[in-house]
Design a protein around this motif. Structure first.
Motif, PDB file in Angstrom:
ATOM      1  N   ILE A   1       0.869  -1.181   0.000  1.00 10.42           N
ATOM      2  CA  ILE A   1       0.000   0.000   0.000  1.00 10.42           C
ATOM      3  C   ILE A   1       0.903   1.227   0.000  1.00 10.42           C
ATOM      4  O   ILE A   1       1.756   1.371   0.884  1.00 10.42           O
ATOM      5  CB  ILE A   1      -0.907   0.040   1.257  1.00 10.42           C
ATOM      6  CG1 ILE A   1      -1.649  -1.292   1.461  1.00 10.42           C
ATOM      7  CG2 ILE A   1      -1.879   1.224   1.189  1.00 10.42           C
ATOM      8  CD1 ILE A   1      -2.791  -1.554   0.525  1.00 10.42           C
TER       9      ILE A   1
ATOM     10  N   SER B   1      -1.790   0.704  -4.669  1.00  7.67           N
ATOM     11  CA  SER B   1      -1.631  -0.625  -4.098  1.00  7.67           C
ATOM     12  C   SER B   1      -1.182  -1.615  -5.152  1.00  7.67           C
ATOM     13  O   SER B   1      -1.368  -1.412  -6.350  1.00  7.67           O
ATOM     14  CB  SER B   1      -2.952  -1.110  -3.503  1.00  7.67           C
ATOM     15  OG  SER B   1      -3.890  -1.295  -4.533  1.00  7.67           O
TER      16      SER B   1
ATOM     17  N   LEU C   1      -7.544  -1.992   5.838  1.00  2.88           N
ATOM     18  CA  LEU C   1      -6.633  -3.130   5.655  1.00  2.88           C
ATOM     19  C   LEU C   1      -7.276  -4.412   6.188  1.00  2.88           C
ATOM     20  O   LEU C   1      -7.074  -5.500   5.630  1.00  2.88           O
ATOM     21  CB  LEU C   1      -5.288  -2.888   6.347  1.00  2.88           C
ATOM     22  CG  LEU C   1      -4.443  -1.710   5.851  1.00  2.88           C
ATOM     23  CD1 LEU C   1      -3.054  -1.738   6.499  1.00  2.88           C
ATOM     24  CD2 LEU C   1      -4.308  -1.688   4.338  1.00  2.88           C
TER      25      LEU C   1
ATOM     26  N   THR D   1      -7.880  -7.794   3.870  1.00  3.02           N
ATOM     27  CA  THR D   1      -7.384  -9.128   4.224  1.00  3.02           C
ATOM     28  C   THR D   1      -8.326 -10.223   3.744  1.00  3.02           C
ATOM     29  O   THR D   1      -7.887 -11.312   3.361  1.00  3.02           O
ATOM     30  CB  THR D   1      -7.198  -9.227   5.753  1.00  3.02           C
ATOM     31  OG1 THR D   1      -6.338  -8.170   6.183  1.00  3.02           O
ATOM     32  CG2 THR D   1      -6.588 -10.557   6.164  1.00  3.02           C
TER      33      THR D   1
ATOM     34  N   PHE E   1       1.115  -6.711   4.962  1.00  2.00           N
ATOM     35  CA  PHE E   1       0.919  -5.467   4.229  1.00  2.00           C
ATOM     36  C   PHE E   1       2.225  -4.691   4.332  1.00  2.00           C
ATOM     37  O   PHE E   1       2.757  -4.527   5.436  1.00  2.00           O
ATOM     38  CB  PHE E   1      -0.202  -4.628   4.858  1.00  2.00           C
ATOM     39  CG  PHE E   1      -1.565  -5.204   4.671  1.00  2.00           C
ATOM     40  CD1 PHE E   1      -2.307  -4.921   3.533  1.00  2.00           C
ATOM     41  CD2 PHE E   1      -2.117  -6.048   5.627  1.00  2.00           C
ATOM     42  CE1 PHE E   1      -3.573  -5.459   3.361  1.00  2.00           C
ATOM     43  CE2 PHE E   1      -3.381  -6.597   5.453  1.00  2.00           C
ATOM     44  CZ  PHE E   1      -4.109  -6.304   4.324  1.00  2.00           C
TER      45      PHE E   1
ATOM     46  N   PHE F   1      -6.479  -2.041  13.041  1.00  3.61           N
ATOM     47  CA  PHE F   1      -6.391  -3.276  12.250  1.00  3.61           C
ATOM     48  C   PHE F   1      -6.747  -4.478  13.126  1.00  3.61           C
ATOM     49  O   PHE F   1      -7.575  -5.309  12.741  1.00  3.61           O
ATOM     50  CB  PHE F   1      -4.973  -3.402  11.686  1.00  3.61           C
ATOM     51  CG  PHE F   1      -4.765  -4.622  10.816  1.00  3.61           C
ATOM     52  CD1 PHE F   1      -5.376  -4.726   9.580  1.00  3.61           C
ATOM     53  CD2 PHE F   1      -3.932  -5.655  11.237  1.00  3.61           C
ATOM     54  CE1 PHE F   1      -5.176  -5.835   8.776  1.00  3.61           C
ATOM     55  CE2 PHE F   1      -3.719  -6.762  10.438  1.00  3.61           C
ATOM     56  CZ  PHE F   1      -4.344  -6.854   9.204  1.00  3.61           C
TER      57      PHE F   1
ATOM     58  N   ILE G   1       1.971  -5.960   9.615  1.00  5.17           N
ATOM     59  CA  ILE G   1       1.980  -4.645   8.976  1.00  5.17           C
ATOM     60  C   ILE G   1       3.405  -4.125   9.046  1.00  5.17           C
ATOM     61  O   ILE G   1       3.929  -3.875  10.131  1.00  5.17           O
ATOM     62  CB  ILE G   1       0.993  -3.688   9.660  1.00  5.17           C
ATOM     63  CG1 ILE G   1      -0.421  -4.255   9.497  1.00  5.17           C
ATOM     64  CG2 ILE G   1       1.100  -2.290   9.062  1.00  5.17           C
ATOM     65  CD1 ILE G   1      -1.529  -3.336   9.936  1.00  5.17           C
TER      66      ILE G   1
END
Lengths: 317, 317
Positions: free
Chosen positions: B138, B146, B250, B254, B262, B283, B297
Motif C-alpha cells: 500500500i 496498491s 486493511l 485481508t 501489508f 487493524f 503490517i
C-alpha cells in the motif's frame, strides 16, 4: 493416479449439507442431503452424514469404487484440513474435519476447502466461468461466500483462508454479524439479510404490505420474493435495497483484481430480476471509471446444488 | 537477452516524477526528478523529462548502454502500454505513454505498469516482501496506490488495471474524490487526506492548536506531523483518525487474499508511530477472527524513492 471411477463431493452449507457421487466427466450420478444444523455436536452430524452417504454409495453400486472425498465448508482450510470456527456453524474451534471424515470412511483421502472456493472450482471447470482467468464467484445463500480466481488460479492466500468477501464491512455501524463484528456484507445481501431488511422495513413505517399477514419472526426470503412478485411495494424495496448494497460492494471488489466477470450463485439468485436489476444499476453507478462497462455480472450456469458438489468433488481427483 | 548493463526506471507520482539508472544487481547508479504537474500538456512534460534524463545518462557515461525503460504511473496498463485517465494527472484519456516515450528515446523498449505495481515489484525483489508469495503493498503518498501479490504473482487482472485499493469506498457519503465518486480511501489516508482531515478538525471546533497559526489553504501533511510531534492534541487526533480509517480498510482487504503482510510505503509513512500505532490498533480491532494476529503490517525497507524506481526498472529487463 487413482483409477477408481467416482469421487464424492460434499458441500456443507449453513442450512443444508448436499453430497453427491460424481464421475470423471463431471456427471453427478446420485445425490442426497442432510440438515447441517440441529445436532448436539459434530460427531452426531458425522454419524448422520455417514449413514446417508453410505446408503447412497450402496444404492449406486459404488462401494470400493470411490477415489476420494472433497469437502467444501465455510472456513475450511485447504492447507490444514481444518474448519476454523465458522460464523454460521457451531462445531468449536479448529475442527480437523479432513482427518475425522477420512477415519469415518475407512481411510478414504479427504480434501477440503472453503465452500465458496469449491463452488468456484465447479464454475471454472464446468460453468459460466469456463475459460476465464480472472473472475470472482459470489455465493448468496444463508451467508455470503466468495472465491477469487486470478491468473487462472484460486487465491488461497498465505494461510489458505482467502476469499471471505461476505465479511467485508459495508456499514461500519451496521447490523450485528455472526462473526462478532458489525455491518458485514452478509448481514445484508444473503437470504437471512433479506429477511432482516424486511423486518426493518416493516417496523420503520406502517405502510400496508402482504408481509404484514405473516409472523415477522418466521418470515423467509421466499416470502419476501413471493410478495414482491405479487407487486408488494415494500417487498420490492427490500430487493432494491439488497441489490444497491451488493452492487456497490461488487464495484469495490473490482478494484482488487479487475475481474472479467462476477459469477453469482446460491439460493438468493432465485430472486432473478428483482435482485439483478437494482444490483446492475448500482454496480454501474458505483464502479471506478477505469473499470466502467468491463466486468460482467453473470448468473451461475450450474444447477444450484450441483455447482458446489461438483466443485467439492473436483478436489478429490 | 539484452546484454546492455543498465535500465531506466521512471516513477510518475502525483507530485514528482523520479527516475534513475539502475544496474543488473539493483543498484541505483544515479537518479533525478522533475515535477509531474504544471505543464501545458503531456508533450511539454515529456520534453522536460527527456532533457533531464538525457543529461543524467550522459553524465554517467551510459549512452548506448541502456537496455530499456520501465515506467510506473497511476492508471498505467501493463497490457496496452497506456495510461488510462488518472485521477491525479491531467493528460487526457488513454495516453499511449509507452510508445510516446519509446519514440522520444530513439526506440528504446518501454514497459509500463501502475506506479504501485512497480513499487510492489521492487519490494518483492529487493525489499521487505522478499520471499513472500502473498502480500499487499500500500503506497501512501499524494494518493493511495496498491499492488496485490498472490501465489507469487502480481495481480494484473483481466484488463491490466487491478489493484486500485485507494479507490475502495470507505464512506459512501464521504469526501469528494478526484475520481468523481465519494469516500474513496485515498481521500482520507493520503498526505492530501491528512490535510483535509486537519482542515475539518480545525473548522469543527475552536480548540487551540499550533495549526491555527498557519493558513488553512496551504497546510501540508508535514505541518500536521510537526505540530503532532510538538504535542499538539488536534494534530495527533488527525493521525489517530487516519490510522483508524486505514486499519479498518486493511482489515477488509485481508478478506480478499489473506496476505502474509501489508507493506506500507510512501511519503505519509514518514509519520512513523503517529500513524502506525492507531493503524495497528484499528487493524487488530477490525480483523475477522479467522485472520487474527496473522498478517503483519510492515514498513517498506527500501529507500522511499528507490523502491519505485527499482520496481519500474525491473520491468525493463
Amino acid at each position: 493416479m487413482n483409477s477408481k471411477p467416482y469421487a464424492i463431493g460434499i458441500d456443507i452449507g449453513g442450512t443444508n449439507t448436499v453430497f453427491g457421487i460424481v464421475d470423471r466427466t463431471g456427471k453427478v450420478i446420485a445425490k442426497g442431503s442432510i440438515k447441517t444444523k440441529g445436532y448436539s455436536d459434530f460427531n452426531e452430524y458425522l454419524d448422520r452424514l455417514y449413514v446417508a452417504l453410505s446408503s447412497l454409495i450402496k444404492e449406486n453400486n459404488a462401494e470400493g469404487r470411490i477415489a476420494g472425498i472433497g469437502i467444501g465448508a465455510p472456513g475450511a482450510n485447504y492447507h490444514t484440513g481444518e474448519i476454523v470456527n465458522a460464523a454460521n456453524l457451531n462445531w468449536g474451534e479448529n475442527l480437523p474435519i479432513a482427518s475425522l471424515v477420512s477415519e469415518k470412511f475407512g481411510g478414504l483421502p479427504v480434501t477440503v476447502t472453503n465452500d465458496a472456493n469449491a463452488a468456484t472450482m465447479g464454475e471454472m471447470v464446468y460453468g459460466a466461468a469456463k475459460g476465464m482467468k480472472d473472475f470472482m464467484m459470489i455465493t448468496l445463500g444463508t451467508g455470503v461466500g466468495s472465491g477469487v480466481v486470478s491468473n487462472g488460479q484460486l487465491v488461497y492466500g498465505h494461510d489458505g483462508l482467502a476469499g471471505e468477501l461476505g465479511h467485508v464491512v459495508v456499514d461500519r455501524n451496521g447490523r450485528k454479524c455472526g462473526c462478532g463484528r458489525k455491518g458485514c456484507l452478509e448481514t445484508y445481501c444473503s437470504s437471512t439479510g433479506v429477511v432482516r431488511t424486511a423486518r426493518e422495513f416493516l417496523q420503520r413505517d406502517s405502510r400496508p404490505s402482504l408481509l404484514r399477514k405473516l409472523d415477522p419472526e418466521t418470515i423467509t426470503s421466499k416470502d419476501v420474493y413471493d410478495a414482491a412478485m405479487e407487486g408488494d411495494e415494500l417487498a420490492k424495496e427490500v430487493f432494491d435495497f439488497t441489490g444497491d448494497m451488493l452492487g456497490a460492494a461488487l464495484a469495490d471488489f473490482t478494484a482488487f483484481s479487475s475481474p472479467e466477470a462476477f459469477i453469482l450463485f446460491g439460493g438468493l439468485m432465485r430472486s432473478g430480476d428483482l435482485l439483478m436489476n437494482p444490483l446492475k444499476r448500482s454496480f454501474d453507478e458505483n464502479l471506478l471509471f477505469i473499470y466502467k462497462e468491463k466486468p460482467e455480472i453473470l448468473v451461475s450456469s450450474l444447477n444450484e446444488d450441483d455447482g458446489a458438489v461438483l466443485g467439492a468433488s473436483a478436489l478429490a481427483w
